[in-house]
Write an enzyme that holds these catalytic residues in place. Structure first.
Site, PDB file in Angstrom:
ATOM      1  N   LYS A  23      70.906  37.732 185.114  1.00  0.00           N
ATOM      2  CA  LYS A  23      70.973  37.323 183.709  1.00  0.00           C
ATOM      3  C   LYS A  23      69.828  36.368 183.396  1.00  0.00           C
ATOM      4  O   LYS A  23      69.496  35.491 184.213  1.00  0.00           O
ATOM      5  CB  LYS A  23      72.316  36.618 183.455  1.00  0.00           C
ATOM      6  CG  LYS A  23      72.585  36.270 181.988  1.00  0.00           C
ATOM      7  CD  LYS A  23      73.981  35.630 181.818  1.00  0.00           C
ATOM      8  CE  LYS A  23      74.325  35.389 180.364  1.00  0.00           C
ATOM      9  NZ  LYS A  23      75.672  34.790 180.194  1.00  0.00           N
ATOM     10  N   SER A  32      78.603  37.133 176.743  1.00  0.00           N
ATOM     11  CA  SER A  32      77.170  37.118 176.608  1.00  0.00           C
ATOM     12  C   SER A  32      76.416  37.832 177.721  1.00  0.00           C
ATOM     13  O   SER A  32      75.265  38.213 177.539  1.00  0.00           O
ATOM     14  CB  SER A  32      76.679  35.676 176.530  1.00  0.00           C
ATOM     15  OG  SER A  32      76.919  34.998 177.757  1.00  0.00           O
ATOM     16  N   SER A  55      82.187  35.058 179.187  1.00  0.00           N
ATOM     17  CA  SER A  55      80.930  35.812 179.193  1.00  0.00           C
ATOM     18  C   SER A  55      80.670  36.646 180.430  1.00  0.00           C
ATOM     19  O   SER A  55      79.722  37.434 180.458  1.00  0.00           O
ATOM     20  CB  SER A  55      79.746  34.868 178.977  1.00  0.00           C
ATOM     21  OG  SER A  55      79.667  34.499 177.627  1.00  0.00           O
TER      22      SER A  55
END
Lengths: 485, 487
Positions: free
Chosen positions: A76, A151, A175
């Protein structure tokens, strides 16, 4: 081997250790598949050439004692990676290249893994659909029109689409677990203090936690074992005895007491979710677990509490992006003008919304009514769990109140978007570990996840429960590679 | 004026106004590294050479508390006879400025590390106790430099993140003189403790000054103004004097005082409005989620207590009781730790009374003239005590000693050697002196006759002549005795 990318992390590690595969072969396979999958928009920054070079170097002198020997991995884009652009999905960090490495990613490289690139995410991890990213939305490999969750949407999409054998996300209010649920993958949010926050772009410091995202529980356990270390550079890191989660993984959960919190039966919850939960309870019973009804009375207040605490911290954490030292700067007439233009142009709408909410709830005259009260409620929520854990070993809930929604469906309705985190947010507020495992499909064939919440520092227990249930559930993802022409 | 001579009042028409002052002193913690990072804190480094990723607030960087700074703050609290809070909390004070990289300063708001304490001032008319409200730890900001370029501002982050102690007094001060005494005492205590070097030129000690006025006898406080960031005692005094008079003028003029923040313009000697209460920042304080509450144990505090040296108040008491010094002398000698150390080294081997006089008199004057600190004194404590012993045992006279002292100031020379080399030894041999005196009387027959006929004032003349002829070396006491006999 043509099906390299279909292998789980554990299989890849075994094959590399058994010299059936080289790191170069594996890395090349994932790079090639990633290159063919640009349409998913899972990557923000690709580093394929370097990855292939590193794989070659690994193969020249392979250290097969490592836990992730020559395994390629994309992460990420919230983790700072030395010499590779780190954007947090924001224009304001569009040109930011760290000179340092986050502790979590360093732990991964130390075990032999190789960085392939940085995965898309909601801007500063603020979002539940990956639609707030400056670098565009990400598609869910399940269906072209679906969001991958957020997210960590680039991460969930990439794992589900097998662009990376495994990845890491961050979870502030869901997330990791929500996108895992939306993509039919496994995501673990560890106990707060388990994984160092050093070098992770901060969203809400008291809630942020990095965690593994994988295709199965065993892979998840292995990565958790690698990333969870005590770190003096993070004052909230906790020095506790960490297990070798993958080695100690067992399907024997006989007699484990699993709590079912009645407050999670929320109004308007789709029947599919209710049915999934019931199915989950049966699976758990099949595994030998004992089901106990429990109450978490303050659950209703978790979401409003979260949407005070998280924006408050974010409004302060994001103050450093001011155009002075690094990142994007818009020219201005004077200092104030430069600040205003930089932050107006550099941050997207959702980030600006949360900065404003956070600034408001911390303002003099409002602090007691919002922030202070939220902190008190947060304590009550934690007390709920403490009380429940006197009777049970873990708690089983749905991961999300629905399956993945359509791209654009909720972008103009932030509250409905926020409601997506209703089952995951209490776990962050209480600092507990939670794992989402795929448990079934809805009528449209979209995956649905179940969440297992554990006691603090008891990752092993929820991994074991997930491992046992995973076998009974025997979930299969329906991905037909629609994006590969 | 009032009966009490040292009372500081402002008179206007028939009204007398009292000035009420409270200080927020920012004292830089003496520490090799910063409050939340490992960067160096040395003063005067090239700009931006002592800056870590944490100090510059790079993404994902986290503060880690420096235990040494915590110890220093607690020690200071102990020195201020203050309550040490076993649990304290670091908060974020949010505001935007170019030299504040994080966009917030990490400080302590609701739960400071040190609570109420006190400082004793020695004023001409007696002791005065000034209350300490609190002491908290916080980060310093960087430095904005506006005058290097007509258009741009430069930022130096060397100071960013350096540990400061903010020491807040109660509004107990009543005059510029008390402010002077308070700052000096605070500085002295911290220097004894080694917790702040007190160097005002380098910005290690600066203060925000809160000033209000009220009619004498009134119990209510007036509206206060805060004068920001004053970095010398003299400027503090000037600013207070100006500001108090400004406020009195407003009141006398029937106007009200706006609560505001003001700046002191050292060139014009006036304070100017910086921002009003309405424009005051909303700092949106909240506990820093990157840092857990700071908890210290009783043992931790007790260990630090055992490291506390004798402080000025206790030392003064000991000097008065043990060495029979006057409070005035004791005050001067304990005012800073180096002076008191010097004094105690000198009196290890020499007479206390003489040592006190020589240090407070000759040495201080000479150092002052050369603009030197006691630590830079050309005369070591050992050599000064030798000089005092030469006086005490009659080897040289006090007058000769001054000559020797002057030579010693040119470099740390052994007074014994100076006396020997220059033949300055006092002439105390009665026979030699008699011969000398006989010659003087002989050479001044007429004056001797006048003396004998009653002009006794001439005795001084003869003493002077003998001293002159002896080159100042004659023992004055013996000269007196022999002259008395001979004349």
């Amino acid at each position: 081997m043509s099906d390299i990318t279909k292998q789980s992390l554990s299989e890849l590690v075994e094959n590399i250790k058994g010299k059936k595969l080289s790191s170069s072969e594996v890395t090349k396979a994932f790079v090639e598949r990633s290159e063919k999958s640009k349409e998913l928009n899972a990557y923000i920054t690709e580093d394929y050439a370097n990855a292939l070079n590193k794989a070659k170097k690994f193969d020249e002198k392979p250290n097969l004692n490592l836990k992730l020997p020559g395994i390629p991995m994309a992460v990420k884009d919230l983790f700072c990676t030395r010499d590779l652009r780190t954007t947090a999905g924001s224009k304001i960090l569009n040109n930011f290249v760290p000179t340092y490495e986050s502790t979590v990613t360093q732990n991964i490289w130390n075990e032999g893994a190789i960085l392939m690139g940085k995965l898309n995410c909601d801007e500063f991890a603020m979002g539940s659909s990956n639609e707030t990213s400056f670098f565009g939305n990400v598609q869910n490999p399940i269906d072209k029109n679906l969001v991958p969750g957020g997210s960590s949407g680039g991460s969930s999409s990439a794992v589900a689409a097998q662009l990376t054998p495994i990845t890491i996300g961050t979870d502030t209010g869901g997330s990791i677990r929500q996108p895992a649920s939306f993509t039919g993958t496994v995501g673990l949010k560890p106990t707060y203090g388990s994984c160092s926050r050093y070098g992770i772009v901060a969203f809400a410091s008291s809630l942020d936690q990095a965690g593994p995202m994988a295709q199965n529980v065993k892979d998840c356990a292995l990565l958790q074992e690698v990333i969870s270390t005590y770190d003096e550079k993070d004052s909230t890191s906790i020095d506790f005895k960490r297990n070798e989660y993958s080695k100690e993984l067992t399907k024997d959960i006989k007699g484990k007491k699993i709590g079912i919190p009645k407050e999670y039966r929320v109004d308007g919850m789709p029947k599919e979710i209710e049915d999934l939960w019931k199915k989950g309870i049966e699976y758990a019973k099949d595994c030998g677990a004992e089901i106990i009804d429990i109450s978490l009375p303050h659950t209703n207040y978790a979401l409003p509490t979260y949407y005070i605490v998280a924006p408050a911290e974010a409004s302060s954490n994001l103050a450093r992006y001011d155009g002075v030292k690094y990142g994007f700067r818009a020219e201005g007439e004077n200092l104030i003008d430069m600040y205003e233009k930089t932050r107006s142009k550099g941050f997207g709408a959702e980030v600006q919304r949360r900065i404003m909410i956070g600034t408001y709830v911390l303002s003099s005259g409002y602090y007691d009514a919002y922030y202070l009260k939220a902190q008190k409620v947060r304590k009550l929520i934690k007390n709920d769990f403490d009380y429940a854990y006197k009777k049970v070993d873990a708690i089983l809930t749905p991961s999300t109140p629905s399956s993945a929604f359509k791209i654009g469906e909720k972008t103009n309705d932030p509250v409905s978007m926020y409601l997506n985190d209703i089952f995951t947010v209490p776990v962050n507020l209480a600092g507990l570990p939670g794992i989402s495992i795929p448990a079934g499909h809805d009528a449209k064939g979209y995956p649905l996840g179940l969440q297992i919440i554990g006691k603090a520092f008891d990752e092993q227990n929820i991994l074991n429960i997930a491992y046992a249930m995973e076998e009974k559930i025997n979930f299969k993802n329906n991905i037909n590679d629609w994006w590969i022409k | 004026m009032s009966k009490n001579k040292s009372e500081y009042l402002i008179n206007r028409h028939d009204n007398q106004y009292e000035v009420v002052i409270g200080l927020e002193v920012h004292a830089q913690v003496t520490s090799e590294s910063k409050l939340f990072s490992t960067s160096a804190t040395k003063f005067g480094g090239e700009p931006n050479t002592q800056v870590s990723l944490v100090d510059a607030a790079f993404p994902g960087m986290l503060p880690v508390i420096n235990e040494y700074c915590v110890k220093q703050a607690i020690k200071t609290g102990i020195g201020l006879k203050a309550k040490i809070n076993k649990r304290s909390v670091f908060d974020r004070k949010n505001y935007f400025y170019a030299d504040l990289p994080q966009g917030y300063q990490i400080s302590q708001f609701k739960d400071p590390i040190v609570g109420e304490g006190k400082v004793i001032l020695d004023m001409p008319d007696g002791q005065k106790e000034v209350g300490i409200e609190r002491l908290h730890l916080e980060q310093d900001a960087g430095k904005s430099i506006h005058d290097l370029d007509p258009k741009n501002t430069f930022v130096d982050l060397n100071r960013s993140g350096v540990a400061l102690m903010e020491i807040v007094s109660k509004p107990d001060l009543r005059s510029p003189d008390e402010v002077n005494a308070y700052i000096k005492k605070l500085r002295s205590i911290m220097r004894y403790l080694g917790t702040c070097d007190g160097n005002m030129q380098e910005g290690s000690l600066r203060a925000d000054v809160n000033v209000s006025v009220r009619k004498k006898g009134s119990k209510e406080f007036g509206t206060r103004c805060e004068i920001k960031n004053v970095n010398s005692i003299k400027f503090m005094q000037m600013a207070i004097e100006y500001e108090a008079n400004r406020q009195v003028d407003l009141i006398e003029d029937g106007q009200t005082i706006d609560q505001e923040t003001r700046l002191f313009d050292t060139k014009k000697n006036e304070t100017r409005s910086m921002r009003s209460k309405e424009d005051a920042h909303d700092y949106r304080y909240f506990p820093d989620p990157d840092l857990l509450p700071l908890e210290v144990s009783d043992d931790f505090i007790e260990n630090l207590k055992s490291e506390i040296p004798e402080l000025p108040d206790e030392k003064k008491k000991r000097f008065i009781e043990k060495f029979k010094l006057s409070p005035y002398e004791a005050n001067i000698l304990v005012s800073d730790i180096e002076t008191s150390n010097y004094f105690e080294n000198v009196i290890k081997k020499s007479d206390v009374k003489l040592a006190t006089n020589w240090i407070i008199g000759e040495l201080f004057a000479a150092l002052n003239e050369k603009n030197l600190e006691i630590t830079e004194s050309p005369i070591s404590a050992g050599n000064l005590s030798k000089l005092i012993n030469l006086i005490k045992d009659g080897t040289i006279s006090g007058k000769i000693a001054k000559t020797v002292f002057e030579q010693m100031m040119e470099g740390d020379k052994d007074p014994q050697k100076i006396v020997e080399e220059k033949g300055l030894k006092q002439e105390s041999d009665p026979k030699a002196l008699e011969a000398l005196i006989d010659k003087v009387i002989d050479d001044n027959r007429d004056k001797a006759t006048e003396y004998k006929s009653g002009k006794v004032k001439l005795f001084g003349f003869f003493v002077g002549q003998v001293m002159k002829v002896s080159g100042g070396k004659a023992n004055p006491q013996l000269v007196n005795e022999i002259l008395m006999k001979k004349l």
